[in-house]
Design a protein around this motif. Structure first.
Motif: not given
Length: 428
Positions: A39-61
């Motif tokens: 779920y985290l991976l899919k949501s991260h990709k929906k935002k257009g982010d390709k890097a493996n790093l995700i900000s803690l704030k976005v991660f928590q959201e």
């Protein structure tokens, strides 16, 4: 077994990031919930982010938007809403509260022989080392030194022999029957007596590992109250890796335990085991021990087995250092199927006759926490000697890279008179 350590968080220009690749590795090792990760991976990709790093704030959201009725990411078995949804708002438990919780709840309670024959209703505090004879032999005023659980964890402390070495691993019926061969008869080193001693040793280890899993499961529920999400994840992955390690140990111990129980079911005691016996001089040993463990190094520092591979069954060594009829014995046992393993351990002990006692002492205080020492002997040790013993006892916490430089003086605690490979008595 060690789980590879990877960095979970990074600080970049003052912003904290979570490494999704690190979480992916945790999923592979079964330390983080797979569906939560996807779920985290899919949501991260929906935002257009390709890097493996995700900000803690976005991660928590993203994490908070995950279905609250789904199993929690921490693998507790509870739904997210009932576990980590608002964990940072939960009140942190005090050290005293955690101590009381662990002390009263973590010990496994059940008869470990229940699958062989019917039990009595009463689970008792059975002695893993006989009170009469063994513990009495080294006691002073009915007390010995041994591992005791207190506010700071497990420490070597004075214990009354009535409570020393007790564990809730047998019902009253089986405790009385199973070990009568050496409890109620003279010790003649018969195949059955050695078999029964080894069976008790593996049950002690099984009980200990199951109790640790219970303790870790309790800690999972409270170890990260009031902490931020990143710290929660780090703590939970860490504790999950420990649970995985001990559950694997239980699985492999149960393999050997069940092989022994087949012989009990068939009322046959043909020997599955090999034994090497060290007979001790009068007045020795100054300690009593009984357990079963899986060493990865011999006493010369050579590798015996790779405990980092979860797909390879570990090999167990049984240890009994006990006194029978005022005569001390240190007995090392292993399964015939692990002959080469046992032979390497023995050769690493006896290859230097002048160091046999030191190597036996080191082996026991490194690996066997079910060890109890004579107050007279222990209280006469210097502070430096006590510290050296503590370093051995803490070895498994600090490191697992044994080398021959760790061989410690036995401080006149054990003296070998003769030693030999046990040959089955044809009259057994």
């Amino acid at each position: 077994m060690k789980i590879e350590k990877r960095k979970l968080t990074y600080f970049i220009n003052g912003t904290k990031f979570i490494d999704l690749d690190c979480l992916g590795y945790a999923v592979q090792q079964k330390l983080f919930n797979s569906s939560s990760y996807q779920y985290l991976l899919k949501s991260h990709k929906k935002k257009g982010d390709k890097a493996n790093l995700i900000s803690l704030k976005v991660f928590q959201e993203i994490l908070r938007k995950h279905s609250k009725k789904q199993p929690c990411w921490c693998l507790s078995g509870l739904n997210f809403i009932d576990c980590h949804f608002n964990k940072e708002k939960k009140v942190k438990m005090t050290h005293n509260e955690i101590y009381n919780l662990m002390k009263s709840n973590f010990s496994y309670r059940g008869c470990l022989h229940k699958n062989v024959s019917n039990c009595s209703d009463l689970i008792i505090k059975a002695h893993s080392i006989s009170k009469k004879g063994s513990l009495e032999y080294i006691s002073v005023d009915q007390h010995v030194y041994g591992m005791k659980f207190d506010f700071n964890g497990f420490n070597f402390s004075k214990i009354g022999i009535r409570n020393a070495s007790t564990f809730t691993g047998f019902c009253k019926k089986h405790d009385e029957i199973l070990f009568s061969s050496f409890e109620k008869n003279d010790f003649q080193k018969t195949s059955k007596q050695l078999f029964d001693l080894s069976y008790r040793a593996i049950c002690i280890e099984y009980h200990s590992m199951q109790s640790i899993v219970n303790l870790l499961t309790l800690l999972k529920k409270n170890i990260d109250n009031s902490l931020d999400t990143q710290t929660q994840i780090s703590r939970q992955i860490g504790i999950n890796s420990q649970i995985f390690f001990y559950e694997l140990g239980i699985k492999y111990s149960n393999y050997y335990k069940e092989k022994m129980e087949i012989l009990y079911k068939n009322a046959s005691h043909e020997d599955l085991l090999e034994h090497y016996i060290f007979e001790l001089s009068d007045g020795y040993p100054k300690f009593q021990s009984s357990s079963c463990f899986n060493p990865n190094f011999d006493l010369d520092g050579n590798i015996l087995q790779n405990l980092d591979d979860p797909h390879t069954r570990s090999k167990n060594l049984f240890v009994n250092c006990l006194t029978f009829n005022n005569r001390g014995y240190l007995i090392l046992s292993w399964f015939y199927e692990n002959h080469d393993f046992g032979e390497k351990i023995i050769n690493s002990i006896i290859n230097d006759p002048e160091k046999i006692e030191d190597k036996l002492f080191t082996l026991i205080f490194l690996y066997v926490h079910n060890t109890f020492a004579s107050p007279k002997w222990y209280e006469e040790l210097t502070d430096d000697q006590v510290e050296k013993i503590k370093l051995l006892q803490d070895f498994w916490i600090e490191t697992d890279n044994f080398n021959s430089n760790m061989i410690c003086s036995n401080f006149d605690s054990i003296k070998v008179e003769q030693h030999y490979l046990f040959r089955k008595n044809p009259t057994d």
